[in-house]
Design an enzyme around this catalytic site. Sequence first.
Site, PDB file in Angstrom:
ATOM      1  N   CYS A  50     -52.024   6.491 -28.584  1.00 47.18           N
ATOM      2  CA  CYS A  50     -50.932   7.420 -28.301  1.00 47.18           C
ATOM      3  C   CYS A  50     -49.792   6.640 -27.649  1.00 47.18           C
ATOM      4  O   CYS A  50     -50.010   5.916 -26.676  1.00 47.18           O
ATOM      5  CB  CYS A  50     -51.430   8.518 -27.372  1.00 47.18           C
ATOM      6  SG  CYS A  50     -50.127   9.635 -26.806  1.00 47.18           S
ATOM      7  N   CYS A  53     -49.474   7.942 -23.822  1.00 50.70           N
ATOM      8  CA  CYS A  53     -50.475   7.761 -22.759  1.00 50.70           C
ATOM      9  C   CYS A  53     -51.515   6.697 -23.056  1.00 50.70           C
ATOM     10  O   CYS A  53     -52.364   6.405 -22.211  1.00 50.70           O
ATOM     11  CB  CYS A  53     -51.176   9.081 -22.469  1.00 50.70           C
ATOM     12  SG  CYS A  53     -52.425   9.541 -23.686  1.00 50.70           S
ATOM     13  N   CYS A  99     -52.488  14.949 -28.895  1.00 45.70           N
ATOM     14  CA  CYS A  99     -53.281  14.021 -28.101  1.00 45.70           C
ATOM     15  C   CYS A  99     -53.990  14.839 -27.032  1.00 45.70           C
ATOM     16  O   CYS A  99     -53.350  15.566 -26.278  1.00 45.70           O
ATOM     17  CB  CYS A  99     -52.378  12.968 -27.448  1.00 45.70           C
ATOM     18  SG  CYS A  99     -53.251  11.934 -26.240  1.00 45.70           S
ATOM     19  N   CYS A 122     -51.857  13.575 -40.919  1.00 42.45           N
ATOM     20  CA  CYS A 122     -50.493  13.142 -41.231  1.00 42.45           C
ATOM     21  C   CYS A 122     -49.761  12.993 -39.897  1.00 42.45           C
ATOM     22  O   CYS A 122     -49.426  13.977 -39.252  1.00 42.45           O
ATOM     23  CB  CYS A 122     -49.865  14.228 -42.104  1.00 42.45           C
ATOM     24  SG  CYS A 122     -48.243  13.804 -42.744  1.00 42.45           S
TER      25      CYS A 122
END
Length: 136
Positions: A50, A53, A99, A122
């Site tokens: 991510c 984070c 996330c 996607c």
Amino acid sequence: MTETRQVTKTDEEWRAELTPEQYEILRRHGTERAWTGRYVDSKADGTYACAACGNELFSSETKFESGTGWPSFTEPADRANVELKEDRSYGMRRTEVLCARCGGHLGHVFPDGPGETGERFCINSAALQLHERSGS
Ligand code: FE
């Protein structure tokens, strides 16, 4: 399960920390234009984390050519690291991928993937940070 986030920041903090494009996608549920993202054609070995984070999200081993213009994966690195949520915006019924650690918007998952899972994740390049595996 909405308030079990391990990473929570104010909108101002996110805005200061992320690039304008990352902020638009991750925090405002935006979508980068097809074929413009830096990982669309990436074939590098490694882990996609991510961009907000650092949570481990996808492995390059599950990345495939979808022809859509966005990085596409058949499954997440770990189901617990992503959160799926119904999204009825824009008159469509889609499943949003977030996330699980910071709540950042990543993209959507569709039921037309080529792998065993039948899923196609996607994902916006701007929501990802590739950590290349070295020495492979
Ligand atoms: Fe995150």
